[in-house]
Write a protein that holds these residues in place. Sequence first.
Motif, PDB file in Angstrom:
ATOM      1  N   GLY A  38      -8.069 -10.469   2.284  1.00 60.32           N
ATOM      2  CA  GLY A  38      -6.744  -9.845   1.815  1.00 60.32           C
ATOM      3  C   GLY A  38      -5.456 -10.440   2.416  1.00 60.32           C
ATOM      4  O   GLY A  38      -4.335 -10.863   1.841  1.00 60.32           O
ATOM      5  N   ALA A  41      -5.000 -13.964   1.327  1.00 60.83           N
ATOM      6  CA  ALA A  41      -4.219 -14.127  -0.027  1.00 60.83           C
ATOM      7  C   ALA A  41      -2.565 -13.616   0.068  1.00 60.83           C
ATOM      8  O   ALA A  41      -1.768 -14.436  -0.167  1.00 60.83           O
ATOM      9  N   LYS A  42      -2.361 -12.841   1.072  1.00 54.35           N
ATOM     10  CA  LYS A  42      -1.088 -12.389   1.489  1.00 54.35           C
ATOM     11  C   LYS A  42      -0.365 -13.613   2.054  1.00 54.35           C
ATOM     12  O   LYS A  42       0.908 -13.825   1.515  1.00 54.35           O
ATOM     13  N   TRP A  45      -0.532 -16.586  -0.969  1.00 54.73           N
ATOM     14  CA  TRP A  45       0.211 -16.393  -2.226  1.00 54.73           C
ATOM     15  C   TRP A  45       1.329 -15.123  -2.351  1.00 54.73           C
ATOM     16  O   TRP A  45       1.955 -14.983  -3.174  1.00 54.73           O
ATOM     17  N   VAL A  47       1.086 -11.950  -1.857  1.00 51.54           N
ATOM     18  CA  VAL A  47       0.593 -10.983  -2.720  1.00 51.54           C
ATOM     19  C   VAL A  47       0.236  -9.471  -1.681  1.00 51.54           C
ATOM     20  O   VAL A  47       0.147 -10.009  -0.556  1.00 51.54           O
ATOM     21  N   THR A  52      -5.268  -6.956  -2.981  1.00 54.49           N
ATOM     22  CA  THR A  52      -6.426  -8.080  -3.089  1.00 54.49           C
ATOM     23  C   THR A  52      -7.650  -7.734  -2.519  1.00 54.49           C
ATOM     24  O   THR A  52      -8.565  -7.838  -3.075  1.00 54.49           O
ATOM     25  N   VAL A  55      -9.533  -5.791  -5.461  1.00 53.66           N
ATOM     26  CA  VAL A  55      -9.729  -6.659  -6.558  1.00 53.66           C
ATOM     27  C   VAL A  55     -10.866  -7.568  -6.202  1.00 53.66           C
ATOM     28  O   VAL A  55     -12.117  -7.590  -6.963  1.00 53.66           O
ATOM     29  N   LEU A  56     -10.890  -8.079  -4.871  1.00 50.69           N
ATOM     30  CA  LEU A  56     -12.149  -8.961  -4.655  1.00 50.69           C
ATOM     31  C   LEU A  56     -13.374  -8.178  -4.223  1.00 50.69           C
ATOM     32  O   LEU A  56     -14.350  -8.527  -4.156  1.00 50.69           O
ATOM     33  N   SER A  83      -6.956   0.728   1.398  1.00 47.16           N
ATOM     34  CA  SER A  83      -6.099  -0.656   1.216  1.00 47.16           C
ATOM     35  C   SER A  83      -4.756  -0.252   0.433  1.00 47.16           C
ATOM     36  O   SER A  83      -3.685  -0.676   0.768  1.00 47.16           O
TER      37      SER A  83
END
Length: 192
Positions: A38, A41-42, A45, A47, A52, A55-56, A83
């Motif tokens: 996570g 990704a942050k 991107w 996000v 994240t 979702v993962l 989360s």
Amino acid sequence: MMIKKMAAIIGGSLLLGIGINVFLVPHHLLDGGMIGLGLIAKYVWHVQAGLTMIVLSVPLYAIAWFYYRPFFYNSLHGLLFSSWMIDVLSVLRGLVALDPLLSAVIGGMLVGAGIGVMLREETSTGGTDLLAQFIAKWTDWNVGVVIFLIDACIVSVGSFVIDSVPFMYSFVVVTVVGAVTTMLTREKTMGV
């Protein structure tokens, strides 16, 4: 019993959210597991790290639904609430300014404490712990070793992908998280 589990989820999630947002994110530090993914990704991107993580985790929770339903039920609430807290507490970023090593140690202690508090009440943030349990079952490896290998891979890849992530500080985070989690869960696993 349910009240203790709810308190562990809330308290553990608060510790995770504070540790990640106040100490790890300002220095682009990583942890292992879904938290680490996570954070990668942050950083890449921009996000939300918590979203994240959810979702993962969907494919792993689908597997758990069919093959290991107790894990599904015991960790779903922990995943969703932790989360959410990671994303909600993002307003705390920049609250404290410490050097990266001290941030790695304190952030690792808070994240490890959050995970440990949840594990003591047989709940968790889910994610790669389930994957590690499956790999350990298929290979007869110790689950702790598998978790460490997964975490090391995530931190290594993250440090390679994100230039600003200092590998050694993230390795400190993973080590401190593991040590604190082990200390908080040792009595539970010894039957005390």
